[in-house]
Motif scaffolding. Structure first.
Motif, PDB file in Angstrom:
ATOM      1  N   PHE A  41      -0.891 -45.428  32.907  1.00 43.25           N
ATOM      2  CA  PHE A  41       0.498 -45.667  32.519  1.00 43.25           C
ATOM      3  C   PHE A  41       0.598 -46.809  31.509  1.00 43.25           C
ATOM      4  O   PHE A  41       1.275 -46.685  30.474  1.00 43.25           O
ATOM      5  N   LEU A  89      -0.918 -45.806  28.094  1.00 43.71           N
ATOM      6  CA  LEU A  89       0.002 -44.922  27.375  1.00 43.71           C
ATOM      7  C   LEU A  89       1.200 -45.701  26.840  1.00 43.71           C
ATOM      8  O   LEU A  89       1.693 -45.432  25.739  1.00 43.71           O
ATOM      9  N   LEU A  90       1.651 -46.672  27.598  1.00 45.19           N
ATOM     10  CA  LEU A  90       2.784 -47.477  27.156  1.00 45.19           C
ATOM     11  C   LEU A  90       2.449 -48.252  25.881  1.00 45.19           C
ATOM     12  O   LEU A  90       3.294 -48.384  24.986  1.00 45.19           O
ATOM     13  N   VAL A 108       2.917 -45.896  23.037  1.00 47.41           N
ATOM     14  CA  VAL A 108       4.328 -45.644  22.749  1.00 47.41           C
ATOM     15  C   VAL A 108       4.936 -46.829  22.001  1.00 47.41           C
ATOM     16  O   VAL A 108       5.694 -46.662  21.044  1.00 47.41           O
ATOM     17  N   ILE A 113       7.280 -42.158  27.537  1.00 42.76           N
ATOM     18  CA  ILE A 113       5.891 -41.695  27.534  1.00 42.76           C
ATOM     19  C   ILE A 113       5.840 -40.167  27.473  1.00 42.76           C
ATOM     20  O   ILE A 113       5.037 -39.589  26.731  1.00 42.76           O
ATOM     21  N   ARG A 114       6.706 -39.506  28.218  1.00 40.49           N
ATOM     22  CA  ARG A 114       6.716 -38.035  28.186  1.00 40.49           C
ATOM     23  C   ARG A 114       7.077 -37.528  26.785  1.00 40.49           C
ATOM     24  O   ARG A 114       6.511 -36.538  26.307  1.00 40.49           O
ATOM     25  N   TYR A 166       6.455 -39.035  23.999  1.00 38.83           N
ATOM     26  CA  TYR A 166       5.248 -39.266  23.193  1.00 38.83           C
ATOM     27  C   TYR A 166       4.208 -38.174  23.446  1.00 38.83           C
ATOM     28  O   TYR A 166       3.607 -37.629  22.514  1.00 38.83           O
ATOM     29  N   LEU A 211       2.434 -39.842  36.254  1.00 42.49           N
ATOM     30  CA  LEU A 211       3.810 -40.155  35.873  1.00 42.49           C
ATOM     31  C   LEU A 211       4.784 -39.844  37.002  1.00 42.49           C
ATOM     32  O   LEU A 211       5.744 -40.593  37.229  1.00 42.49           O
TER      33      LEU A 211
END
Length: 731
Positions: free
Chosen positions: A438, A441-442, A445, A618-619, A621, A639
């Motif tokens: 998470f 991934l952040l 983004v 995130i989704r 992205y 997620l």
């Protein structure tokens, strides 16, 4: 834990006498290192996690669980693989503070393919299995933040007793014996002794007890006049806790500074989400997290520096312990949010500025260097400032903050990095992997959508205290930056353009490393969904996967951006160019109230007309990235777990542990976690982490068994690595 220099430790008196020597040469070393490496460009995304573990020994006959002081023995065995094949091992093992603790990391960093997210959990499982193979049947390796009865009577195996009156004892603790400190490296006992001696007294860690119906006051050992305080008196109570940390390599110094700043306001948010330590010295407390415990456990400030008596021998009043949240931002757009006075030596600051360091970085380093060295080895006193960095790292590595800005090591292929340090260790590999993926991934983004989470430092400090309150994840609110229209328009535009471009590509081929020139943003800079070049198709499993490369059009909201969407370090760092802030303009500041108190649910899952939510961002992205089916399945499970915990549908480890204690048949409503309660709690945790016990309140129905995590990247994706010159592998 930081730098582990080899050699003979100096006494505190010798170390204290050399404090200015270390400070002076440490500054020189940083200036030299900076000028050698400030223009370094183009490093690819590499990242890795660090999980700390506790070794627990169960006495099934007596129903007792203790920490097993086996770390040194285990590390000798675990390190044999690395010594035999340094580049081929799947895991690396290092000592931690406790003689019952070990730290495990991947054998090599993860890289830029989406498929790397599917390797994390499998690697964590491998690490746990690797240790388990070396343990006796009555022992278990656990990724728990704190051993609940640490400091209670007979909590170690072999049994060891504290020696508070022994002048040779490092800790002089009433509760924590020196035998529980890792004996295989002198740094740990040296730090313990020197922090106590510099402070002029033992450290004092005070936690409010959770007051139940029959809680007996004063709590055993409570300070005079503070009957409801659980007192902890040794460095081991803090540094003997475990955590989950991540390190990211940036493409250059500018991106590293931007990530440092943008992630800092998220530290208290992630601390609340991962809260996992409500029990200390066998008592339920009002705190859910370790942070203030560790902060106080290494607080070497004297009475003068703490403001208890007037300044005389010391130079400064210092607001915080050397283990705490960050005190200043490093990127140009962060400067106006540095609203807390920053303490530093003007002479050190001026030396840095005269040495060519910009104001923001100079004040950051000067602030770190108000601290004295608390561990020095005779072999490291005299160094070559043009080549060595040990004096700089001596101070840098003993400023334990929520974020750490890490220059490249000398003579290394490693680039500029940032370390994300707030998260508490979770019970299962699934949870730890979900948190790690998470946060990584952040970062993508943030760079891709050029998001801005900057929040005044004073509000971040307030959030850090809020995050540690009992059940903060469900009950408290946190200062958070609202979205502006600019933010949402930028994210939507980037997504739409990336999708359109992906569909226009022929033969399903993707342009790697920004070769396609990038998607133009409204600022004329090459904004792209992967932060460096062009976007990619959606859900085409058979296509070759797009690597997550570093770099962004406008790292600090300044500069023109080139055709590949990479700003040069010089223009961005110095604030030149004609860009605007990457999220809000000054007009936004004047017209809108930028910061609101939001719940964890609202921050992660969104609040209409205020913030879209971290998980939806995130989704969004991910929709413009090519992801193979298995990796997509794994990420989606992560997620869902994050959004459900943030929404309160799943509870934090801390809340779950409280409930286990409060509902235990032996619990006497007196706040005490007895040996039997502790044993049963840890046995239940063992069952969860081994997958033998499903705990719906923590993980939902079987979430931890549904991911398709793998030990390797599938052959079709391996081909992409080769085609890309091994971009995601260690150089």
């Amino acid at each position: 834990m930081g730098l582990l220099s080899e050699g003979s430790p100096l006494s505190w008196e010798e170390t204290e006498a050399l404090a200015n020597h270390v400070r002076e040469h440490g500054i020189n070393q940083f200036i030299n290192l900076y000028h050698r490496l400030k223009d370094r460009q183009g490093d690819i995304l590499k990242w890795g996690d660090e999980v700390e573990y506790i070794i627990v020994k169960f006495d099934d006959e007596q129903k007792v669980a203790r920490v097993a002081l086996r770390a040194q023995d285990l590390l000798e065995q675990l390190n044999e693989k690395e010594l035999a094949d340094p580049k081929g091992v799947k895991s690396l093992w290092r000592p931690e503070y406790g003689a019952y603790m070990i730290e495990g990391t991947p054998g090599k960093p993860f890289g830029g393919l989406m498929a790397h997210f599917n390797l994390v959990e499998a690697n964590m499982r491998y690490r746990r299995e690797e240790v388990t193979e070396l343990l006796a049947k009555d022992e278990c390796v656990m990724s728990i933040t704190n051993f609940p009865r640490l400091g209670a009577r007979n909590f170690t195996w072999p049994l060891a007793q504290p020696r508070p009156e022994d002048p040779l004892s490092s800790a002089r603790s009433l509760y924590f014996p020196d035998e529980a400190i890792f004996p295989g490296h002198p740094r740990f006992k040296t730090l313990t002794r020197n922090i106590r001696k510099r402070r002029g007294e033992k450290v004092s860690i005070k936690l409010k007890v959770f007051k139940d119906v029959k809680t007996k006051l004063p709590v055993e050992g409570a300070p005079p006049g503070e009957p409801d305080v659980v007192l902890l008196d040794a460095m081991g109570f803090g540094m003997g806790c475990c955590c989950l940390q991540l390190t990211f390599q940036a493409c250059n110094i500018t991106e590293a500074r931007r990530l440092y700043d943008q992630l800092a306001p998220l530290c208290p948010i992630m601390l609340a989400l991962t809260a996992a330590s409500p029990i200390y010295r066998g008592y339920l407390t009002e705190s859910d997290c370790r942070w203030n415990v560790i902060s106080s456990s290494v607080d070497c400030r004297t009475e003068e520096e703490r403001g208890l008596v007037p300044l005389d021998k010391q130079k400064f009043r210092i607001a915080k312990s050397r283990y705490d949240s960050i005190d200043s931002y490093l990127s140009p757009e962060g400067a106006k949010y540095n609203d807390v006075p920053l303490t530093y030596d003007e002479a050190v600051y001026q030396r840095l500025v005269d040495g060519g360091i910009d104001h923001l970085l100079a004040q950051h380093v000067a602030h770190l260097f108000i601290r004295d060295t608390v561990s020095l080895f005779s072999e490291k006193v005299h160094q070559n400032d043009n080549e060595d960095t040990d004096h700089f790292e001596n101070i840098q590595s003993t400023n334990w903050q929520t974020m750490r800005f890490k220059p490249p090591p000398p003579n290394s292929s490693i680039g500029w990095r940032v370390e994300f340090r707030p998260c508490e260790a979770q019970i299962s590999d699934f949870e730890n992997a979900a948190i790690v993926c998470f946060v990584v991934l952040l970062t993508r983004v943030i760079l891709s959508y050029q998001l801005n989470f900057l929040t005044p430092i004073s509000k971040v400090d307030e959030n850090m205290q809020t995050a540690q309150k009992r059940d903060a994840c469900r009950k408290e609110k946190f200062w958070f930056r609202k979205s502006s229209k600019t933010t949402e328009q930028r994210a939507a535009k980037a997504k739409a353009q990336a999708q359109a471009q992906a569909h226009a590509q022929t033969n399903g081929k993707a342009t790697l490393n920004g070769g396609g020139g990038g998607v133009a943003s409204e600022n004329g800079n090459g904004l792209a969904v992967n932060g460096n070049g062009n976007g990619n198709g959606i859900d085409h499993v058979d296509k070759e996967e797009q690597p997550l490369t570093n770099g962004s059009a406008k790292m600090n909201g300044h500069g023109h951006g080139d055709t590949n969407g990479i700003t040069t370090n010089g223009s961005a760092t110095n604030g030149s160019g004609n860009g605007t802030d990457s999220d809000h303009t000054d007009t936004d500041d004047e017209e809108n109230e930028l910061f609101q108190l939001l719940s964890i649910n609202e921050i992660f899952n969104g609040k209409t007309n205020v913030f879209p939510g971290l998980v939806p961002l995130i989704r969004s992205y991910l929709q413009s990235m090519e992801v193979d089916t298995d990796t997509h399945c794994t990420i989606e499970q992560y997620l869902r777990f994050i959004e459900k915990r943030a929404a309160g549908e799943l509870i934090t480890t801390a809340t779950w542990m409280r409930e286990q204690v409060l509902n235990h048949p032996d619990y006497k409503q007196d706040s005490v976690v007895s040996e039997r309660i502790n044993y049963d709690l840890l046995k239940r945790i063992q069952g969860i982490q081994e997958g033998k016990h499903v705990e719906p309140a923590l993980l939902g129905q079987g979430y931890h068994s549904k991911t398709k995590t793998k030990d390797f990247i599938p052959p079709a994706l391996q081909k992409q690595l080769a085609k890309n010159g091994g971009c995601c592998e260690e150089k």
